[in-house]
Design a protein around this motif. Structure first.
Motif, PDB file in Angstrom:
ATOM      1  N   ILE A   5       0.843  -1.184   0.000  1.00  0.00           N
ATOM      2  CA  ILE A   5       0.000   0.000   0.000  1.00  0.00           C
ATOM      3  C   ILE A   5       0.875   1.229   0.000  1.00  0.00           C
ATOM      4  CG2 ILE A   5      -1.990  -1.067   1.109  1.00  0.00           C
ATOM      5  CD1 ILE A   5      -1.049  -0.141   3.724  1.00  0.00           C
ATOM      6  N   GLU A   6       0.395   2.272  -0.621  1.00  0.00           N
ATOM      7  CA  GLU A   6       1.158   3.502  -0.724  1.00  0.00           C
ATOM      8  C   GLU A   6       0.795   4.448   0.403  1.00  0.00           C
ATOM      9  OE1 GLU A   6       3.564   3.764  -2.827  1.00  0.00           O
ATOM     10  OE2 GLU A   6       3.069   1.815  -3.708  1.00  0.00           O
ATOM     11  N   ARG A   7       1.730   5.333   0.714  1.00  0.00           N
ATOM     12  CA  ARG A   7       1.496   6.313   1.769  1.00  0.00           C
ATOM     13  C   ARG A   7       0.388   7.273   1.351  1.00  0.00           C
ATOM     14  NH1 ARG A   7       2.742  11.363   3.483  1.00  0.00           N
ATOM     15  NH2 ARG A   7       3.725  11.934   1.510  1.00  0.00           N
ATOM     16  N   VAL A   8      -0.543   7.532   2.261  1.00  0.00           N
ATOM     17  CA  VAL A   8      -1.594   8.521   2.004  1.00  0.00           C
ATOM     18  C   VAL A   8      -0.962   9.901   2.035  1.00  0.00           C
ATOM     19  CG1 VAL A   8      -3.771   9.453   2.823  1.00  0.00           C
ATOM     20  CG2 VAL A   8      -3.308   7.016   3.022  1.00  0.00           C
ATOM     21  N   VAL A  44       7.075  -9.115  11.469  1.00  0.00           N
ATOM     22  CA  VAL A  44       6.903  -8.914  10.039  1.00  0.00           C
ATOM     23  C   VAL A  44       7.659  -7.690   9.536  1.00  0.00           C
ATOM     24  CG1 VAL A  44       4.684 -10.043  10.019  1.00  0.00           C
ATOM     25  CG2 VAL A  44       4.794  -7.591  10.443  1.00  0.00           C
ATOM     26  N   CYS A  45       8.205  -6.864  10.457  1.00  0.00           N
ATOM     27  CA  CYS A  45       8.915  -5.658  10.058  1.00  0.00           C
ATOM     28  C   CYS A  45      10.414  -5.928  10.051  1.00  0.00           C
ATOM     29  CB  CYS A  45       8.595  -4.529  11.021  1.00  0.00           C
ATOM     30  SG  CYS A  45       9.429  -3.002  10.636  1.00  0.00           S
ATOM     31  N   PRO A  46      11.157  -5.473   9.018  1.00  0.00           N
ATOM     32  CA  PRO A  46      12.601  -5.707   9.001  1.00  0.00           C
ATOM     33  C   PRO A  46      13.317  -4.991  10.130  1.00  0.00           C
ATOM     34  CG  PRO A  46      11.947  -4.196   7.254  1.00  0.00           C
ATOM     35  CD  PRO A  46      10.694  -4.755   7.827  1.00  0.00           C
ATOM     36  N   PRO A 270      12.375   7.487   7.963  1.00  0.00           N
ATOM     37  CA  PRO A 270      12.145   7.822   6.548  1.00  0.00           C
ATOM     38  C   PRO A 270      12.952   6.931   5.616  1.00  0.00           C
ATOM     39  CG  PRO A 270      13.535   9.461   7.608  1.00  0.00           C
ATOM     40  CD  PRO A 270      13.069   8.551   8.697  1.00  0.00           C
ATOM     41  N   LEU A 271      12.403   6.782   4.411  1.00  0.00           N
ATOM     42  CA  LEU A 271      13.076   6.052   3.325  1.00  0.00           C
ATOM     43  C   LEU A 271      13.373   4.608   3.698  1.00  0.00           C
ATOM     44  CD1 LEU A 271      15.560   8.873   2.206  1.00  0.00           C
ATOM     45  CD2 LEU A 271      13.262   8.377   1.329  1.00  0.00           C
ATOM     46  N   GLN A 272      12.387   3.965   4.318  1.00  0.00           N
ATOM     47  CA  GLN A 272      12.524   2.558   4.710  1.00  0.00           C
ATOM     48  C   GLN A 272      11.287   1.792   4.236  1.00  0.00           C
ATOM     49  OE1 GLN A 272      15.181   1.210   6.248  1.00  0.00           O
ATOM     50  NE2 GLN A 272      16.233   3.201   6.368  1.00  0.00           N
ATOM     51  N   ASP A 281     -11.204 -12.838  12.312  1.00  0.00           N
ATOM     52  CA  ASP A 281     -11.981 -14.042  12.015  1.00  0.00           C
ATOM     53  C   ASP A 281     -11.110 -15.165  11.457  1.00  0.00           C
ATOM     54  OD1 ASP A 281     -14.396 -15.408  12.107  1.00  0.00           O
ATOM     55  OD2 ASP A 281     -14.886 -14.927  10.016  1.00  0.00           O
ATOM     56  N   GLY A 282      -9.891 -15.278  12.008  1.00  0.00           N
ATOM     57  CA  GLY A 282      -9.013 -16.364  11.617  1.00  0.00           C
ATOM     58  C   GLY A 282      -8.209 -16.136  10.359  1.00  0.00           C
ATOM     59  N   THR A 283      -8.394 -14.993   9.692  1.00  0.00           N
ATOM     60  CA  THR A 283      -7.660 -14.698   8.464  1.00  0.00           C
ATOM     61  C   THR A 283      -6.669 -13.572   8.711  1.00  0.00           C
ATOM     62  OG1 THR A 283      -9.516 -15.385   7.074  1.00  0.00           O
ATOM     63  CG2 THR A 283      -7.855 -13.951   6.068  1.00  0.00           C
ATOM     64  N   THR A 284      -5.398 -13.804   8.351  1.00  0.00           N
ATOM     65  CA  THR A 284      -4.355 -12.804   8.523  1.00  0.00           C
ATOM     66  C   THR A 284      -3.906 -12.296   7.163  1.00  0.00           C
ATOM     67  OG1 THR A 284      -3.580 -13.833  10.571  1.00  0.00           O
ATOM     68  CG2 THR A 284      -2.063 -12.337   9.450  1.00  0.00           C
ATOM     69  N   THR A 285      -3.831 -10.989   7.019  1.00  0.00           N
ATOM     70  CA  THR A 285      -3.369 -10.354   5.787  1.00  0.00           C
ATOM     71  C   THR A 285      -2.143  -9.515   6.099  1.00  0.00           C
ATOM     72  OG1 THR A 285      -5.656 -10.232   5.014  1.00  0.00           O
ATOM     73  CG2 THR A 285      -4.032  -8.921   3.821  1.00  0.00           C
ATOM     74  N   LEU A 286      -1.075  -9.679   5.291  1.00  0.00           N
ATOM     75  CA  LEU A 286       0.157  -8.909   5.461  1.00  0.00           C
ATOM     76  C   LEU A 286       0.174  -7.729   4.498  1.00  0.00           C
ATOM     77  CD1 LEU A 286       2.808 -11.772   5.694  1.00  0.00           C
ATOM     78  CD2 LEU A 286       1.489 -10.697   7.531  1.00  0.00           C
ATOM     79  N   TYR A 287       0.681  -6.592   4.980  1.00  0.00           N
ATOM     80  CA  TYR A 287       0.769  -5.389   4.171  1.00  0.00           C
ATOM     81  C   TYR A 287       2.191  -4.852   4.262  1.00  0.00           C
ATOM     82  CZ  TYR A 287      -4.343  -5.400   4.478  1.00  0.00           C
ATOM     83  OH  TYR A 287      -5.660  -5.751   4.416  1.00  0.00           O
ATOM     84  N   SER A 288       2.659  -4.201   3.193  1.00  0.00           N
ATOM     85  CA  SER A 288       3.964  -3.553   3.217  1.00  0.00           C
ATOM     86  C   SER A 288       3.830  -2.139   2.678  1.00  0.00           C
ATOM     87  CB  SER A 288       4.978  -4.332   2.385  1.00  0.00           C
ATOM     88  OG  SER A 288       4.583  -4.343   1.021  1.00  0.00           O
ATOM     89  N   PHE A 289       4.718  -1.260   3.143  1.00  0.00           N
ATOM     90  CA  PHE A 289       4.702   0.115   2.655  1.00  0.00           C
ATOM     91  C   PHE A 289       6.100   0.704   2.758  1.00  0.00           C
ATOM     92  CE2 PHE A 289       3.803   0.339   7.181  1.00  0.00           C
ATOM     93  CZ  PHE A 289       4.516   1.450   7.635  1.00  0.00           C
ATOM     94  N   SER A 290       6.345   1.705   1.947  1.00  0.00           N
ATOM     95  CA  SER A 290       7.609   2.438   1.955  1.00  0.00           C
ATOM     96  C   SER A 290       7.356   3.829   2.514  1.00  0.00           C
ATOM     97  CB  SER A 290       8.181   2.541   0.536  1.00  0.00           C
ATOM     98  OG  SER A 290       8.423   1.264  -0.001  1.00  0.00           O
TER      99      SER A 290
END
Length: 862
Positions: A5-8, A44-46, A270-272, A281-290
């Motif tokens: 996802i992109e930064r708002v 999940v975060c580096p 910043p810049l990471q 409900d038992g479902t996990t979704t992963l998201y990443s952003f810069s």
């Protein structure tokens, strides 16, 4: 599943209303109360984000007043008055007239101090996290001033990184006099801002962002309690973390699915690149952003195909989903109820509707107004509030109005309402006075409103945000505003528009209502008397001394306040009126525990219109509670029968803050007065009622069950000599709306008989009620010759009562706090009933049995 996802580009408008930093150096985007307990996440975060240290500063502090040479232990969280009571420095203000000997406390300056130790100071920022500081205060840490506060409705998070040190630290909170601060602020106003003199014996409470009832009310004592009444912690956040308040919106589609939208806010390098996960409900979704900046808002959406919906009590289940957002070591949990909620305010031939629609079903709202659970914040515990809210549900309620002269409740209050299915009408905290509109005051209000709306908006129970209680009416109550209405109207409009802007910026699903009562947006009409649109406050019966039948003269679209008073139960009276001579409604103690001018006289005068003169003080108290319930019964049953023209009744009030004569259906402490037992019946899901108009009884039925039901209705003429004649016996299909069933000639009843109504509900359970053509005082009631027996079983009393002749409003009482399974019921000749009593403390069972008293309408005057 992993999504990028992109930064708002810009923060959502609910946050943009705030400046980028407050004068205390807190982050304005950390808005609510602490959200979730940190625990080990999935990594999940580096980078390892948000490693948090939390030092809980609850416990025993030292409290001192230099002017009075007083130093005592101070349990935090808690209020100063409670600490002084425990230390024997002041008497308990609830006893006798002791309140007057306690008012000096609020006029002095107090200092609360404690020490804590830090073994090390790590990287990142340290904040002092305070969620209920009441009210005007200065906070120092190791001698460094870190906060100046004057709004107890805000959560403060000043940065204390530079003030901390390894080893011993000293935090000091100077609690300035709120009464003096209020007077000073009034003197500094550009023009005088009137306050509610009739309610507030201590002046100028409207100058402070503090519960208005703390300065007194027509049901509350006036001691202006204050202190460190909530959580206080030292928290370390790493340079990377997720803010613990985020927004959650629901979009319900025509196919039944739900889109759950979330706005999350991250503090990052910043810049990471970062990742987080959302589980529901038992479902996990992963998201990443810069990242580009250190503050990173992210908007995401979850799709729920076959949702289990949340319903108000009586309409369906209260399913709650657990939503977990994980960002490294930080996990924040919310419980979400999926429901579609709308306010229907369409114009019609009468005026305009006012109805709540949940999941596309219009709901008749049955409930009461909520005031603070206790006058002293220390006594308003989780257990106490849960007991009061459970009592509301047990009386078939589905809505509570959190009234605007108290405070926004803790998170757990709304959690309980979510669990129980109690919709919450939430006022902003303004009531019955006029308020400043200076830039500084409105700035504080915007902070407060932003924090509170964002904190609470995810709760399924939250039905509506209302701007205030009775401020439109207050424009006509004061000489100053009557003489210069334009000035004070503009002054009010600035405040009200500020609240509206903040509420609406919190999200598209926030429902806003400008005031209570109100005819609608930008309409300043008189909804104390206009029943054609909006919500109504109807007080003519109590304040004008009208007969109960005057409730039949109005047809509100939604009545959010109406009420009648009674005395607290005799057991409670004996706790504050400790001598025999005090047990008289004209005694100094009894008048001190009546805060509405002329209230005791109005109770007595109304009683003598309806009932025979009571034989003793206990009977006087009993009859006051019977007539209290009768007044509410007549109003609610008639207005329910108007459904769908009328779509809600919230009587004043559910609970009491201290032992006092009031409009409450529950005694202070939560025991049921007779009215609350009667409320359980007049709020029953299926109701048949008889209303006397002229020479006729108009018999109507209504129900709030989701489906069409069939009920058997029987109308019986019960002679006071024991004769019983069936007048009507017929099955009816009820579609939910009010419908007239039949009419009877009321003249046949006169002084020698009453009308008994009997019907079955959706479960086939039989219900019963009665109506009479003459005032009770004119009925020639026989002695019912009640007999009883008592047995103790499983920490309960089992009480069997028999009547030889008709007995009306049979009531049980004892000198022990607890709960009767039923009360204020009728017995026909020859009937027997078994009632249970559960004491709050099982050790009181024997005392309950030995002090049991059974009353009825006949014995109250013989």
């Amino acid at each position: 599943m992993t999504r990028k996802i992109e930064r708002v580009a810009t923060p959502p408008p609910g946050y943009a209303v705030l400046p980028h930093a407050s004068r205390e150096g807190e982050n304005p985007f950390s808005l609510g109360t602490a959200g979730g307990v940190p625990r080990r996440g999935e990594g999940v975060c580096p980078h390892t984000p948000c490693i948090m240290t939390k030092v809980n500063l609850a416990g025993t502090w030292q409290l001192s007043c230099a002017a009075r040479n007083i130093t005592v232990d101070y349990p935090v969280p808690g209020d100063v008055h409670s600490a002084l009571i425990a230390a024997g420095q002041i008497p308990h203000p609830y006893k006798g007239t002791n309140e007057l000997a306690c008012r000096w406390v609020a006029d002095e300056e107090w200092v609360a101090t404690r020490e804590f130790t830090l073994d090390e100071i790590g990287d990142g920022e340290y904040h002092l996290d305070i969620d209920y500081l009441d009210t005007v205060a200065t906070v120092t840490l190791n001698g460094v001033e870190v906060l100046k506060a004057e709004n107890c409705f805000r959560r403060y998070r000043p940065d204390v990184t530079k003030a901390l040190r390894v080893g011993k630290n000293v935090v000091e909170v100077t609690l300035h006099s709120n009464t003096k601060a209020a007077n000073e602020k009034q003197a500094a106003q550009p023009f005088y801002i009137p306050y509610s003199v009739s309610n507030n014996p201590i002046p100028n409470g409207n100058m402070l962002r503090k519960p208005q009832c703390h300065f007194g009310w027509d049901w509350n004592l006036a001691v202006v309690p204050f202190g460190l009444c909530g959580a206080i912690n030292v928290i370390r956040r790493g340079t990377v973390h997720l803010y613990d308040d985020f927004k959650i919106y629901q979009i319900h589609r025509d196919d039944g699915s739900v889109r759950l939208s979330m706005s999350l806010y991250f503090n990052c390098q910043p810049l990471q690149k970062y990742s987080f996960s959302v589980e529901i409900d038992g479902t996990t979704t992963l998201y990443s952003f810069s990242t580009e900046l250190d503050w990173n808002p992210q908007d995401i959406a979850l799709e729920i195909e076959n949702p289990k919906l949340w319903w108000p009590h009586g309409q369906g289940g209260q399913h709650l989903y657990e939503l977990n957002v994980s960002f490294g070591d930080q996990v924040i949990t919310r419980r979400i109820g999926l429901r579609k909620l709308e306010l229907v305010s369409d114009k019609d031939s009468v005026g305009a509707r006012f109805a709540f629609k949940v999941n596309d079903r219009e709901i008749f709202c049955k409930g009461a107004n909520w005031i603070p659970a206790d006058a002293l914040p220390s006594a308003a515990t989780y257990e106490q509030k849960r007991k009061l809210l459970q009592a509301a549900v047990d009386a078939n309620m589905n809505m509570i109005r959190v009234w605007g002269g108290g405070y926004y409740e803790q998170d757990y209050f709304y959690d309980i309402c979510d669990e129980l299915g109690l919709l919450v009408w939430q006022d902003f905290m303004f009531a019955c006075s006029l308020y400043p509109s200076t830039d500084y005051f409105l700035r504080e209000v915007r902070y407060e409103a932003s924090q509170q709306v964002v904190r609470l908006q995810h709760h399924a129970c939250l039905a509506l945000w209302c701007g205030d209680n009775e401020l439109v009416g207050a424009l006509t109550w004061f000489e100053e505003s009557r003489k210069n209405r334009d000035r004070y109207l503009v002054n009010y409009d600035r405040l009200n528009r500020s609240l509206e802007e903040v509420a609406k910026r919190a999200g598209p699903d926030v429902i806003w209502w400008p005031s209570s009562p109100s005819p609608g947006i930008l309409d300043f009409g008189d909804t104390w008397h206009d029943d054609s649109k909006g919500d109504m406050h109807f007080w003519s019966v109590w304040h004008e001394g009208r007969d109960f039948e005057h409730y039949y003269d109005v047809k509100p679209r939604f009545c959010s306040e109406f009420g009648f008073q009674s005395f607290p139960s005799l057991r409670l009276i004996k706790e504050f009126a400790t001598s025999a001579e005090d047990l008289n409604i004209s005694s100094a103690v009894m008048e001190h525990h009546q805060r509405n001018k002329g209230g005791n006289a109005r109770i007595a005068e109304t009683m003598f219109r309806n009932f025979r003169f009571p034989m003793d003080f206990g009977s006087f108290v009993y009859l006051s509670q019977v007539q209290h319930g009768l007044a509410m019964k007549m109003a609610v049953e008639y207005w329910r029968s108007l459904k769908p023209h009328c779509m809600g009744t919230l009587y004043w009030q559910l609970n009491d803050t201290w032992p006092v004569a009031s409009w409450s259906g529950l005694d202070h402490g939560g025991s049921w007065k007779l009215m609350h037992h009667m409320a359980r019946r007049f709020y029953a899901p299926v109701l048949v009622t008889a209303r006397k108009v002229g020479d006729e009884f108009i018999v109507s039925a209504v129900h709030d069950v989701p489906e069409v039901i069939e009920t058997l209705v029987e109308l019986i003429q019960v002679g006071l000599n024991g004769d019983v004649t069936t007048l009507y016996n017929q099955k009816h299909k009820l579609d939910g709306n009010g419908q007239e069933l039949t009419r009877l000639d009321a003249r046949r009843f006169a002084e020698e008989s009453i009308l008994m109504l009997s019907w079955t509900d959706e479960h086939g359970t039989k219900h019963r009620s009665h109506a009479n053509a003459m005032p009770y005082k004119h009925l020639h009631l026989p002695d019912p010759e009640l007999s009883s027996s008592i047995q103790s079983r499983n920490d309960k009393l089992s009480i069997t009562i028999s009547a030889k002749h008709l007995a009306l409003y049979v009531a049980l009482e004892c000198d022990v706090a607890g709960h009767f399974s039923d009360n204020a019921f009728d017995l026909l000749a020859g009937e027997t009933i078994t009632i249970s009593f559960t004491p709050d403390n099982p050790a009181d069972l024997e005392r309950a049995a030995s002090t049991l008293v059974i009353r009825d309408l006949y014995s109250s005057s013989h």
